[in-house]
Motif scaffolding. Structure first.
Motif, PDB file in Angstrom:
ATOM      1  N   TYR A  67      -8.226  -2.401 -11.637  1.00  0.00           N
ATOM      2  CA  TYR A  67      -8.317  -3.199 -10.420  1.00  0.00           C
ATOM      3  C   TYR A  67      -7.009  -3.922 -10.139  1.00  0.00           C
ATOM      4  N   GLN A  68      -6.338  -4.388 -11.183  1.00  0.00           N
ATOM      5  CA  GLN A  68      -5.036  -5.018 -10.984  1.00  0.00           C
ATOM      6  C   GLN A  68      -4.019  -4.004 -10.449  1.00  0.00           C
ATOM      7  N   LEU A  69      -4.066  -2.778 -10.965  1.00  0.00           N
ATOM      8  CA  LEU A  69      -3.132  -1.745 -10.502  1.00  0.00           C
ATOM      9  C   LEU A  69      -3.383  -1.376  -9.047  1.00  0.00           C
ATOM     10  N   GLN A  70      -4.664  -1.263  -8.670  1.00  0.00           N
ATOM     11  CA  GLN A  70      -4.962  -0.964  -7.269  1.00  0.00           C
ATOM     12  C   GLN A  70      -4.552  -2.121  -6.362  1.00  0.00           C
ATOM     13  N   ALA A  71      -4.710  -3.339  -6.853  1.00  0.00           N
ATOM     14  CA  ALA A  71      -4.267  -4.496  -6.083  1.00  0.00           C
ATOM     15  C   ALA A  71      -2.754  -4.467  -5.904  1.00  0.00           C
ATOM     16  N   ALA A 125     -12.682   2.985  17.621  1.00  0.00           N
ATOM     17  CA  ALA A 125     -11.973   4.149  17.080  1.00  0.00           C
ATOM     18  C   ALA A 125     -11.077   3.749  15.918  1.00  0.00           C
ATOM     19  N   LEU A 126     -10.953   4.642  14.946  1.00  0.00           N
ATOM     20  CA  LEU A 126     -10.153   4.393  13.740  1.00  0.00           C
ATOM     21  C   LEU A 126      -8.659   4.402  14.064  1.00  0.00           C
ATOM     22  N   VAL A 127      -7.949   3.446  13.489  1.00  0.00           N
ATOM     23  CA  VAL A 127      -6.489   3.403  13.592  1.00  0.00           C
ATOM     24  C   VAL A 127      -5.925   3.622  12.192  1.00  0.00           C
ATOM     25  N   PRO A 128      -5.198   4.730  11.946  1.00  0.00           N
ATOM     26  CA  PRO A 128      -4.660   4.982  10.600  1.00  0.00           C
ATOM     27  C   PRO A 128      -3.575   3.973  10.246  1.00  0.00           C
ATOM     28  N   LEU A 129      -3.279   3.888   8.966  1.00  0.00           N
ATOM     29  CA  LEU A 129      -2.307   2.907   8.466  1.00  0.00           C
ATOM     30  C   LEU A 129      -0.960   3.039   9.166  1.00  0.00           C
ATOM     31  N   VAL A 130      -0.532   4.263   9.425  1.00  0.00           N
ATOM     32  CA  VAL A 130       0.779   4.497  10.020  1.00  0.00           C
ATOM     33  C   VAL A 130       0.874   3.914  11.431  1.00  0.00           C
ATOM     34  N   GLU A 131      -0.253   3.777  12.129  1.00  0.00           N
ATOM     35  CA  GLU A 131      -0.239   3.312  13.512  1.00  0.00           C
ATOM     36  C   GLU A 131      -0.687   1.863  13.669  1.00  0.00           C
ATOM     37  N   VAL A 142       2.026  -3.601  -2.344  1.00  0.00           N
ATOM     38  CA  VAL A 142       3.244  -2.894  -1.931  1.00  0.00           C
ATOM     39  C   VAL A 142       3.112  -2.431  -0.485  1.00  0.00           C
ATOM     40  N   HIS A 143       1.948  -1.898  -0.125  1.00  0.00           N
ATOM     41  CA  HIS A 143       1.714  -1.502   1.271  1.00  0.00           C
ATOM     42  C   HIS A 143       1.866  -2.702   2.200  1.00  0.00           C
ATOM     43  N   ASN A 144       1.300  -3.832   1.798  1.00  0.00           N
ATOM     44  CA  ASN A 144       1.309  -5.010   2.671  1.00  0.00           C
ATOM     45  C   ASN A 144       2.685  -5.645   2.791  1.00  0.00           C
ATOM     46  N   GLU A 145       3.548  -5.405   1.803  1.00  0.00           N
ATOM     47  CA  GLU A 145       4.890  -6.002   1.834  1.00  0.00           C
ATOM     48  C   GLU A 145       5.796  -5.335   2.869  1.00  0.00           C
ATOM     49  N   ALA A 146       5.481  -4.105   3.245  1.00  0.00           N
ATOM     50  CA  ALA A 146       6.325  -3.369   4.186  1.00  0.00           C
ATOM     51  C   ALA A 146       6.105  -3.881   5.609  1.00  0.00           C
ATOM     52  N   ALA A 147       7.188  -4.285   6.269  1.00  0.00           N
ATOM     53  CA  ALA A 147       7.077  -4.774   7.643  1.00  0.00           C
ATOM     54  C   ALA A 147       6.697  -3.650   8.596  1.00  0.00           C
ATOM     55  N   ARG A 148       7.139  -2.428   8.277  1.00  0.00           N
ATOM     56  CA  ARG A 148       6.780  -1.235   9.053  1.00  0.00           C
ATOM     57  C   ARG A 148       6.336  -0.144   8.084  1.00  0.00           C
ATOM     58  N   LEU A 202      -9.076  -8.844  -1.191  1.00  0.00           N
ATOM     59  CA  LEU A 202      -8.406  -9.667  -0.189  1.00  0.00           C
ATOM     60  C   LEU A 202      -7.239  -8.930   0.454  1.00  0.00           C
ATOM     61  N   LEU A 203      -6.424  -8.267  -0.359  1.00  0.00           N
ATOM     62  CA  LEU A 203      -5.254  -7.559   0.161  1.00  0.00           C
ATOM     63  C   LEU A 203      -5.660  -6.375   1.042  1.00  0.00           C
TER      64      LEU A 203
END
Length: 397
Positions: free
Chosen positions: A278-282, A242-248, A287-293, A227-228
């Motif tokens: 799986y819990q660790l990868q989640a 076209a692919l958009v990387p995480l940074v963009e 953590v990635h999703n918590e960042a506003a930028r 889900l995350l």
């Protein structure tokens, strides 16, 4: 119905039809052959005659006929046919509303099989992946995949195709669903970056497993991870694919409901169960999703989680992802040093993502010329059209 829609419908119905046949007739190998014949008949007839009102029932009936015809043509089984004739009819009766996909999943995870065979067979029977797609997902040759599938079917047949409790097959089932999700989230080949039907099916089946095993931390962890991760899907491609990387990525396009549900499941799980892979990868995805930028990403926390994950469940892709986190915390040169050591793993030595990571770290370190060479090498080695386009664009910069 357009051909792509028909292909998607047949792919979706395949595990349902196979599960119904296996329940009624037994013998996974013969039932899969019958299902394939029914699918072929549908692909020829439906575009001309139209899709029947009950496509699942049509396929089950047609496959049952093919299965019985094959049985009758086998002289060695004529006596068994006489005994079973009373209950083996051409018309299987009302089509059950039971979803047999999970039944097929657990059958393919038969305890008589090795984990590699369980994963391979389930990716074929439930995920609908081709031999080539499975080979790329597992980082093994296509010939090996073909041999595993053939041997797995024979072993299940010899073992009687029994259905032990889900707990006896849970590890393999989770691994299979994880790989199916990954193939859907980043397709290993083809013109599209994502195969939504695979990610959706993986999430659906994982929800079913969680209903069966509500107190299992890793089942919950896998669902949270899916889900995350899938929450970012709307922002991962441009209008042209076209692919958009995480940074963009435009994080405003991320699915807030999926992030909230995944975070809630993870919060409920981490405090009650030992942290598995799986819990660790989640947790890393959270953590990635918590960042506003992107610049707000807590890379030190991510690196700490990858250190634990590497100790609990080491693997080539874990190593590669951890190296990126090392570079973000300690600088690109530190990441490149660790990448040199990691490339001694044959699974990473020639993988396109290894060259892509090296190119990225060289770019960060200021070595643009060598970075371009590795971007171009990664582009040549990937079979994904969107990934190739992105890597070629990076090389062009």
């Amino acid at each position: 119905m357009r051909p792509p829609d028909l292909e998607n419908l047949l792919r979706e119905l395949t595990p349902h039809v196979l599960g119904a046949l296996v329940r009624h007739h037994g013998d996974l190998d013969a039932c899969e052959d019958a299902v394939q014949e029914a699918l072929l008949a549908a692909s020829v007839q439906w575009p001309v005659e139209g899709v029947p009102d009950n496509p699942k029932g049509w396929l089950i009936t047609t496959a049952s006929r093919r299965r019985i015809e094959g049985w009758r043509s086998d002289a060695a089984r004529r006596r068994r046919e006489e005994i079973a004739a009373a209950r083996q009819t051409v018309d299987p009766g009302p089509v059950s509303t039971v979803d047999d996909t999970l039944t097929v999943l657990l059958l393919c995870c038969h305890p008589s099989l090795t984990l590699a065979a369980q994963v391979t067979l389930t990716l074929r029977a439930v995920g609908g992946l081709t031999t080539a797609e499975i080979a790329r997902a597992l980082l093994v040759p296509e010939a090996t995949v073909g041999q595993r599938i053939s041997r797995a079917k024979q072993r299940i047949k010899a073992a009687g195709g029994t259905f032990p409790p889900a707990a006896d097959r849970l590890e393999a089932a989770l691994h299979v669903l994880y790989l199916i999700f990954n193939e859907g989230y980043t397709a290993s080949s083809g013109p599209d970056l994502q195969r939504v039907e695979l990610t959706a099916e993986a999430i659906r089946l994982t929800r079913q497993l969680r209903r069966l095993r509500p107190d299992d931390g890793e089942v919950a962890g896998l669902l949270a991870l899916m889900l995350l991760t899938d929450a970012r899907r709307p922002a991962r491609t441009r209008s042209d694919g076209a692919l958009v990387p995480l940074v963009e990525q435009d994080r405003g396009q991320w699915d807030a409901e999926a992030i909230a549900e995944g975070g809630r499941i993870l919060s409920e799980t981490l405090g009650r169960h030992p942290a598995g892979p799986y819990q660790l990868q989640a947790a890393i995805a959270a953590v990635h999703n918590e960042a506003a930028r992107y610049d707000d990403t807590d890379w030190r926390q991510i690196l700490g989680l990858y250190d634990v994950l590497h100790a609990v469940a080491p693997g080539p892709m874990v190593s590669l992802s951890r190296i990126v986190a090392v570079a973000m915390v300690h600088g690109p040169r530190a990441g490149l040093q660790q990448l040199d050591r990691a490339e001694t793993d044959p699974a990473l030595a020639s993988h396109h993502r290894t060259h892509a990571v090296r190119a990225h770290l060289l770019d960060l370190a200021g070595d643009r010329v060598t970075a371009r060479d590795h971007y171009e090498l990664a582009a040549r080695r990937t079979l994904s059209g969107p990934e190739r386009g992105y890597l070629e664009a990076r090389a062009g910069r």
